[in-house]
Scaffold this motif. Sequence first.
Motif, mmCIF file in Angstrom:
data_model
loop_
_atom_site.group_PDB
_atom_site.id
_atom_site.type_symbol
_atom_site.label_atom_id
_atom_site.label_comp_id
_atom_site.label_asym_id
_atom_site.label_seq_id
_atom_site.Cartn_x
_atom_site.Cartn_y
_atom_site.Cartn_z
ATOM 1 N N VAL A 74 0.317 25.937 -44.547
ATOM 2 C CA VAL A 74 0.652 24.790 -45.396
ATOM 3 C C VAL A 74 -0.344 24.652 -46.546
ATOM 4 O O VAL A 74 0.031 24.406 -47.707
ATOM 5 N N LEU A 75 -1.641 24.842 -46.260
ATOM 6 C CA LEU A 75 -2.653 24.738 -47.307
ATOM 7 C C LEU A 75 -2.472 25.817 -48.368
ATOM 8 O O LEU A 75 -2.592 25.550 -49.579
ATOM 9 N N LEU A 76 -2.159 27.035 -47.938
ATOM 10 C CA LEU A 76 -1.924 28.103 -48.907
ATOM 11 C C LEU A 76 -0.667 27.829 -49.730
ATOM 12 O O LEU A 76 -0.608 28.156 -50.922
ATOM 13 N N ALA A 77 0.342 27.241 -49.097
ATOM 14 C CA ALA A 77 1.555 26.898 -49.844
ATOM 15 C C ALA A 77 1.255 25.848 -50.912
ATOM 16 O O ALA A 77 1.787 25.916 -52.035
ATOM 17 N N LEU A 78 0.388 24.866 -50.606
ATOM 18 C CA LEU A 78 -0.004 23.874 -51.605
ATOM 19 C C LEU A 78 -0.773 24.523 -52.750
ATOM 20 O O LEU A 78 -0.573 24.167 -53.928
ATOM 21 N N ALA A 119 -3.748 46.311 -28.493
ATOM 22 C CA ALA A 119 -4.989 45.608 -28.682
ATOM 23 C C ALA A 119 -5.697 46.000 -29.932
ATOM 24 O O ALA A 119 -6.493 45.252 -30.479
ATOM 25 N N MET A 120 -5.446 47.214 -30.413
ATOM 26 C CA MET A 120 -6.133 47.684 -31.605
ATOM 27 C C MET A 120 -5.231 47.667 -32.836
ATOM 28 O O MET A 120 -5.503 48.351 -33.811
ATOM 29 N N LEU A 121 -4.161 46.899 -32.815
ATOM 30 C CA LEU A 121 -3.301 46.802 -33.975
ATOM 31 C C LEU A 121 -4.095 46.218 -35.141
ATOM 32 O O LEU A 121 -4.618 45.114 -35.055
ATOM 33 N N PRO A 122 -4.227 46.937 -36.251
ATOM 34 C CA PRO A 122 -5.065 46.457 -37.364
ATOM 35 C C PRO A 122 -4.357 45.380 -38.180
ATOM 36 O O PRO A 122 -3.982 45.595 -39.331
ATOM 37 N N TRP A 123 -4.169 44.194 -37.601
ATOM 38 C CA TRP A 123 -3.472 43.120 -38.301
ATOM 39 C C TRP A 123 -4.284 42.593 -39.472
ATOM 40 O O TRP A 123 -3.750 41.930 -40.368
ATOM 41 N N GLN A 124 -5.614 42.879 -39.494
ATOM 42 C CA GLN A 124 -6.451 42.418 -40.602
ATOM 43 C C GLN A 124 -6.135 43.129 -41.906
ATOM 44 O O GLN A 124 -6.571 42.695 -42.971
ATOM 45 N N LEU A 125 -5.378 44.225 -41.854
ATOM 46 C CA LEU A 125 -5.119 45.011 -43.057
ATOM 47 C C LEU A 125 -4.353 44.199 -44.097
ATOM 48 O O LEU A 125 -4.700 44.223 -45.287
ATOM 49 N N LEU A 126 -3.322 43.466 -43.689
ATOM 50 C CA LEU A 126 -2.515 42.706 -44.643
ATOM 51 C C LEU A 126 -3.310 41.587 -45.312
ATOM 52 O O LEU A 126 -3.291 41.479 -46.547
ATOM 53 N N PRO A 127 -4.033 40.720 -44.564
ATOM 54 C CA PRO A 127 -4.828 39.701 -45.268
ATOM 55 C C PRO A 127 -5.910 40.297 -46.150
ATOM 56 O O PRO A 127 -6.242 39.717 -47.186
ATOM 57 N N SER A 128 -6.451 41.463 -45.782
ATOM 58 C CA SER A 128 -7.441 42.109 -46.637
ATOM 59 C C SER A 128 -6.827 42.522 -47.974
ATOM 60 O O SER A 128 -7.423 42.322 -49.037
ATOM 61 N N LEU A 129 -5.629 43.074 -47.916
ATOM 62 C CA LEU A 129 -4.947 43.475 -49.146
ATOM 63 C C LEU A 129 -4.575 42.262 -49.990
ATOM 64 O O LEU A 129 -4.698 42.283 -51.226
ATOM 65 N N LEU A 130 -4.109 41.198 -49.342
ATOM 66 C CA LEU A 130 -3.758 39.987 -50.077
ATOM 67 C C LEU A 130 -4.993 39.356 -50.718
ATOM 68 O O LEU A 130 -4.932 38.886 -51.868
ATOM 69 N N LEU A 131 -6.105 39.341 -49.998
ATOM 70 C CA LEU A 131 -7.340 38.781 -50.550
ATOM 71 C C LEU A 131 -7.819 39.607 -51.746
ATOM 72 O O LEU A 131 -8.251 39.046 -52.765
ATOM 73 N N THR A 132 -7.733 40.918 -51.634
ATOM 74 C CA THR A 132 -8.123 41.780 -52.750
ATOM 75 C C THR A 132 -7.258 41.511 -53.975
ATOM 76 O O THR A 132 -7.766 41.384 -55.106
ATOM 77 N N ALA A 167 0.849 35.163 -48.557
ATOM 78 C CA ALA A 167 -0.117 34.863 -47.499
ATOM 79 C C ALA A 167 0.368 33.703 -46.631
ATOM 80 O O ALA A 167 0.252 33.737 -45.397
ATOM 81 N N ALA A 168 0.926 32.661 -47.258
ATOM 82 C CA ALA A 168 1.449 31.531 -46.493
ATOM 83 C C ALA A 168 2.612 31.965 -45.609
ATOM 84 O O ALA A 168 2.717 31.560 -44.444
ATOM 85 N N GLY A 169 3.495 32.803 -46.158
ATOM 86 C CA GLY A 169 4.610 33.300 -45.356
ATOM 87 C C GLY A 169 4.148 34.148 -44.192
ATOM 88 O O GLY A 169 4.689 34.045 -43.075
ATOM 89 N N TRP A 170 3.128 34.987 -44.435
ATOM 90 C CA TRP A 170 2.610 35.832 -43.352
ATOM 91 C C TRP A 170 2.015 34.981 -42.236
ATOM 92 O O TRP A 170 2.259 35.237 -41.045
ATOM 93 N N LEU A 171 1.263 33.938 -42.600
ATOM 94 C CA LEU A 171 0.694 33.066 -41.578
ATOM 95 C C LEU A 171 1.784 32.317 -40.817
ATOM 96 O O LEU A 171 1.706 32.146 -39.596
ATOM 97 N N GLY A 172 2.811 31.873 -41.538
ATOM 98 C CA GLY A 172 3.894 31.167 -40.865
ATOM 99 C C GLY A 172 4.657 32.046 -39.898
ATOM 100 O O GLY A 172 4.965 31.643 -38.776
ATOM 101 N N VAL A 173 4.952 33.271 -40.323
ATOM 102 C CA VAL A 173 5.672 34.201 -39.450
ATOM 103 C C VAL A 173 4.819 34.570 -38.243
ATOM 104 O O VAL A 173 5.297 34.638 -37.106
ATOM 105 N N THR A 174 3.521 34.804 -38.481
ATOM 106 C CA THR A 174 2.621 35.138 -37.376
ATOM 107 C C THR A 174 2.566 34.006 -36.357
ATOM 108 O O THR A 174 2.595 34.234 -35.151
ATOM 109 N N ALA A 175 2.501 32.770 -36.845
ATOM 110 C CA ALA A 175 2.453 31.624 -35.932
ATOM 111 C C ALA A 175 3.737 31.489 -35.141
ATOM 112 O O ALA A 175 3.715 31.170 -33.946
ATOM 113 N N SER A 176 4.877 31.730 -35.783
ATOM 114 C CA SER A 176 6.149 31.575 -35.083
ATOM 115 C C SER A 176 6.383 32.660 -34.044
ATOM 116 O O SER A 176 7.053 32.436 -33.041
#
Length: 296
Positions: free
Chosen positions: A26-30, A66-79, A47-56
């Motif tokens: 919600v904060l990212l959507a704002l 256990a070793m799924l590199p889920w950090q890859l997408l937020p790293s790319l979005l942050l870059t 980023a907001a959509g990714w967080l929403g889908v992940t939460a749902s």
Amino acid sequence: MQSKYKIGKSIHRIGLFRGNLLLAAVLLALLAATADTLSGALLLWLAAGWLGVTASLLEFSNRRSAMLPWQLLPSLLLTGLLWVAPDRYPLWLWAWAMLIMLPQPRWLIILTALLALLSWWSLLTWLPLYQAMLSGLVLIGLMALGLARQYGLQPLHGQARQRMRLVPELRLWPREQLESDLIRERSRAQREEVHAELLLLRTQRHKLWSLARQLCRLTRRFESCYRIDGRTLAALLISKDANKAVSRRQRLLQSLGSPAKCRAVPLTSAESLSEECRALVSQHERLIVVGKAAHA
């Protein structure tokens, strides 16, 4: 009762984590709604959509590696965000220290460091040289602290990885647990003079979880079941003698609906788990019974 309490507590924590993800979405959507540029707004909406889908989709289950590199997408979005709008979101540069703090594969650590360097490089276009150099040194220090924290958490993460694949309502354990249980159960069977048997089941990948539920339901509460890989399950079956083991195995396999391949090995005849699994994959017969039980 204690197991149910732990499961309930874990599910409660998952609910809190889901709530935090939704709040961040919600904060990212704002922020996206007030963004100055189209590219920045698009990245924030992604980023907001990714967080929403992940939460749902978040659940307390073992279906994700256990070793799924889920950090890859937020790293790319942050870059991307720091590259297209460095003057509007400069404080987000410090988020790299949090991303590198999380347990992740070695190749992702290297990639995260390179992306952080690229993000810092984007700040050079509008920061004075001395400020850019100072921010670079601070970023290096924070990432070093984050990396040290990650290495400190590795022993705990290694223990958690062994249980990451467990489903709370099933008596299903990972392969690592079976490797240690084989030694203990072999000694117990010899001491109590009972017949202990390792049953390996290989099926199609899309049938693994339904077969796992059936296996856990049909085995006794003191018997353990295991997930070896994406196509292989195992169970340690305890019977009074080899004759009863044969009849019990037959009833069990009949109730399971005939998995693609089965291999039954008395613990007194079992080689290493890796060798038995390789033998299961290479066998052509649907069922092979090894050792004493073969003559029962």
